[in-house]
Scaffold this active site. Structure first.
Site, mmCIF file in Angstrom:
data_model
loop_
_atom_site.group_PDB
_atom_site.id
_atom_site.type_symbol
_atom_site.label_atom_id
_atom_site.label_comp_id
_atom_site.label_asym_id
_atom_site.label_seq_id
_atom_site.Cartn_x
_atom_site.Cartn_y
_atom_site.Cartn_z
ATOM 1 N N ARG A 114 0.793 -1.235 0.000
ATOM 2 C CA ARG A 114 0.000 0.000 0.000
ATOM 3 C C ARG A 114 0.821 1.279 0.000
ATOM 4 O O ARG A 114 1.888 1.343 0.617
ATOM 5 C CB ARG A 114 -0.919 0.018 1.230
ATOM 6 C CG ARG A 114 -1.981 -1.062 1.169
ATOM 7 C CD ARG A 114 -2.779 -1.165 2.462
ATOM 8 N NE ARG A 114 -3.806 -2.188 2.322
ATOM 9 C CZ ARG A 114 -3.576 -3.510 2.422
ATOM 10 N NH1 ARG A 114 -2.354 -3.965 2.689
ATOM 11 N NH2 ARG A 114 -4.561 -4.371 2.266
ATOM 12 N N HIS A 139 -0.906 -2.521 -4.535
ATOM 13 C CA HIS A 139 -0.342 -3.392 -5.572
ATOM 14 C C HIS A 139 -0.309 -2.760 -6.967
ATOM 15 O O HIS A 139 -0.680 -3.391 -7.958
ATOM 16 C CB HIS A 139 -1.103 -4.710 -5.618
ATOM 17 C CG HIS A 139 -0.939 -5.554 -4.381
ATOM 18 N ND1 HIS A 139 0.199 -5.564 -3.617
ATOM 19 C CD2 HIS A 139 -1.796 -6.435 -3.763
ATOM 20 C CE1 HIS A 139 0.056 -6.402 -2.606
ATOM 21 N NE2 HIS A 139 -1.139 -6.942 -2.660
ATOM 22 N N HIS A 211 3.059 -12.733 -5.444
ATOM 23 C CA HIS A 211 1.902 -12.858 -4.552
ATOM 24 C C HIS A 211 1.313 -14.273 -4.548
ATOM 25 O O HIS A 211 0.087 -14.443 -4.521
ATOM 26 C CB HIS A 211 0.844 -11.823 -4.959
ATOM 27 C CG HIS A 211 -0.043 -11.373 -3.856
ATOM 28 N ND1 HIS A 211 -0.898 -12.230 -3.182
ATOM 29 C CD2 HIS A 211 -0.220 -10.162 -3.297
ATOM 30 C CE1 HIS A 211 -1.568 -11.542 -2.279
ATOM 31 N NE2 HIS A 211 -1.171 -10.277 -2.314
ATOM 32 N N SER A 212 2.183 -15.297 -4.588
ATOM 33 C CA SER A 212 1.663 -16.674 -4.545
ATOM 34 C C SER A 212 0.976 -16.953 -3.222
ATOM 35 O O SER A 212 1.449 -16.526 -2.162
ATOM 36 C CB SER A 212 2.801 -17.675 -4.746
ATOM 37 O OG SER A 212 3.207 -17.672 -6.100
ATOM 38 N N TYR A 213 -0.149 -17.664 -3.316
ATOM 39 C CA TYR A 213 -0.842 -18.177 -2.133
ATOM 40 C C TYR A 213 -0.435 -19.643 -2.020
ATOM 41 O O TYR A 213 -0.694 -20.422 -2.936
ATOM 42 C CB TYR A 213 -2.357 -18.133 -2.305
ATOM 43 C CG TYR A 213 -2.990 -16.775 -2.238
ATOM 44 C CD1 TYR A 213 -2.731 -15.800 -3.205
ATOM 45 C CD2 TYR A 213 -3.903 -16.470 -1.225
ATOM 46 C CE1 TYR A 213 -3.360 -14.564 -3.149
ATOM 47 C CE2 TYR A 213 -4.533 -15.238 -1.167
ATOM 48 C CZ TYR A 213 -4.247 -14.288 -2.129
ATOM 49 O OH TYR A 213 -4.868 -13.065 -2.089
ATOM 50 N N GLN A 320 5.655 -9.599 3.977
ATOM 51 C CA GLN A 320 4.257 -9.471 4.372
ATOM 52 C C GLN A 320 3.705 -10.876 4.566
ATOM 53 O O GLN A 320 3.676 -11.681 3.629
ATOM 54 C CB GLN A 320 3.448 -8.755 3.269
ATOM 55 C CG GLN A 320 1.989 -8.491 3.610
ATOM 56 C CD GLN A 320 1.782 -7.171 4.352
ATOM 57 O OE1 GLN A 320 2.722 -6.398 4.550
ATOM 58 N NE2 GLN A 320 0.559 -6.910 4.764
ATOM 59 N N GLU A 348 5.015 -12.365 1.115
ATOM 60 C CA GLU A 348 5.424 -11.441 0.058
ATOM 61 C C GLU A 348 6.652 -10.683 0.533
ATOM 62 O O GLU A 348 6.554 -9.824 1.410
ATOM 63 C CB GLU A 348 4.282 -10.461 -0.224
ATOM 64 C CG GLU A 348 2.971 -11.127 -0.614
ATOM 65 C CD GLU A 348 1.754 -10.301 -0.194
ATOM 66 O OE1 GLU A 348 1.617 -9.162 -0.654
ATOM 67 O OE2 GLU A 348 0.944 -10.803 0.609
HETATM 68 C C1 GLA Z 1 -2.013 -8.256 0.179
HETATM 69 C C2 GLA Z 1 -2.591 -7.323 1.134
HETATM 70 C C3 GLA Z 1 -3.864 -7.890 1.672
HETATM 71 C C4 GLA Z 1 -4.819 -8.234 0.570
HETATM 72 C C5 GLA Z 1 -4.146 -9.150 -0.403
HETATM 73 C C6 GLA Z 1 -4.994 -9.416 -1.595
HETATM 74 O O1 GLA Z 1 -1.439 -9.319 0.777
HETATM 75 O O2 GLA Z 1 -1.712 -6.992 2.177
HETATM 76 O O3 GLA Z 1 -4.463 -6.970 2.525
HETATM 77 O O4 GLA Z 1 -5.212 -7.062 -0.099
HETATM 78 O O5 GLA Z 1 -2.945 -8.586 -0.842
HETATM 79 O O6 GLA Z 1 -6.293 -9.796 -1.252
#
Ligand code: GLA
Length: 383
Positions: A114, A139, A211-213, A320, A348
């Site tokens: 952010r 992002h 930003h991989s989950y 993050q 992240e």
């Molecule tokens: C990042 C942000 C989260 C959220 C995700 C996407 O990790 O820090 O708050 O916005 O992206 O959903």
């Protein structure tokens, strides 16, 4: 298996003479290498075909990455029985990534995370960015680096792909024509290494990440609350109610955000702590403990069920940790799997959120003549 008893010489002879199966140090026959790189098409965007690169390593573990968003669409690594399983969330087709994704697998930028109120200043010039997350810019804006087509080329070594994207001066409000190179390398040690490099022709800000989950179970069907997380950080950057850092670098000790000891993600996530309320769970920037510049271990995650374990190493100052708090089942992912609340987590690696407005945070300003250069490694193994 006659060569097991007299390991070295017969093994060499066998390998050289027959060019057959390779031999390990103990003379034990190993499976032939499965290493390979395949290029195919993964749909198209605005008439532009999107390539998919499938990188397979020696043991058959595989990562698949597409040109749209530089997205890691799958990552298959063994569990403790040797069974391969896909450990990242995502979709089966490009349309789903285009329609609605919470940044699954993507390169995020030009500024990952952010920027408060979508504004910052460099050299006395104020820049305005699109606001897309409450009052803030998240992002890289409306059409960030996760939503553009990168041009992919296999690396000379054959175990990686180099992705290039040129962001025009003024794109999403950011100054400077920014040329970025993101190289994914998939090693035989099951390491996904990501190298980022950028240059600009005007002073700008930059913060790139992936930003991989992850879900070290299989395919993101289950919860990640039982995964054991260790984060190599003594401090973090607490946030306000809109997830913007207050500027303070605070101790983690005594808070439910402290992961210096391996702890299940779900163990304290519902505790009554203001930071957990602000993040709707974990969604915080941890300050990675380090002795100096270079690669440092940021985090280790272990799934007791499958034994799969991931180390995250980075040259970045922060990471993050996001516990998938905004997943709510409406994204129907690979194989028709609805991704439920907290069925994936992100680590992240990054500079701290809102650094352009925080003079005491490590700088994210990139000037002409300088090269932004950083690397992160996601390493997979079992225990
Ligand atoms: C990042 C942000 C989260 C959220 C995700 C996407 O990790 O820090 O708050 O916005 O992206 O959903």
């Amino acid at each position: 298996m006659w060569f097991r008893k007299s390991p070295v010489v017969p093994c060499l002879l066998l390998c050289v003479a027959l060019l057959g199966p390779s031999c390990g140090p103990g003379g034990v026959e190993e499976a032939p290498s499965m290493r390979g790189l395949e290029v195919s098409e993964f749909g198209s965007v605005d008439g532009h075909p999107v390539k998919l690169f499938a990188l397979t390593n020696d043991s058959g573990a595989e990562v698949r990455i597409i040109e749209y968003g530089g997205i890691v669409v799958s990552l298959s690594v063994p569990d403790r029985e040797g069974t391969m399983g896909d450990v990242v969330l995502g979709f089966d087709d490009l349309e789903s990534y285009i329609a609605d994704t919470p940044y699954f697998g993507a390169i995020t930028g030009r500024y990952a995370n952010r920027i408060a109120k979508g504004t910052f200043e460099i050299d006395g010039i104020v820049y305005e960015l699109p606001v897309n997350n409450g009052p803030n810019s998240l992002h890289g804006g409306i059409k960030g680096f996760d939503k553009v087509v990168w041009e992919g080329t296999p690396t000379e070594s054959g175990d990686g792909v180099d992705f290039v994207y040129v962001s025009a001066d003024g794109e999403e409000g950011y100054p400077g024509r920014l040329e970025s190179n993101v190289t994914y390398t998939w090693t035989d040690a099951n390491e996904l290494r990501i190298d980022y490099e950028s240059t600009t022709d005007k002073p700008t800000v930059i913060n790139l990440t992936n930003h991989s989950y992850f879900n070290l179970g299989d395919g993101g069907a289950g919860s990640i609350l039982g995964h054991e997380m260790t984060i190599n950080a003594d401090t973090y950057t607490p946030v306000d109610a809109t997830s913007i850092p207050t500027g303070e670098i605070a101790a983690l000790e005594g808070t439910p955000l402290d992961f210096r000891q391996a702890t299940a993600i779900g163990e304290r996530i519902e505790e009554d702590h203001q930071q957990l309320h602000f993040g709707a769970g974990y969604d915080h920037n941890y300050v990675v403990n380090r002795d100096g510049p270079g690669m440092a271990l940021a985090a280790t995650v272990h799934d007791p069920g499958t034994g799969r374990t991931m180390d995250v190493l980075t040259e970045e100052p922060g990471v993050q940790f996001y516990s998938g708090n905004f997943l709510d089942g409406h994204h129907i992912g690979k194989g028709g799997t609805p991704y439920q609340h907290r069925s994936g987590f992100c680590l992240e690696t990054q500079h701290y959120p809102d650094s352009p407005n925080q003079p005491d945070f490590p700088t994210t300003v990139l000037r002409p003549g300088e090269t932004y250069s950083t690397a992160t490694v996601y390493k997979f193994y079992t225990r």
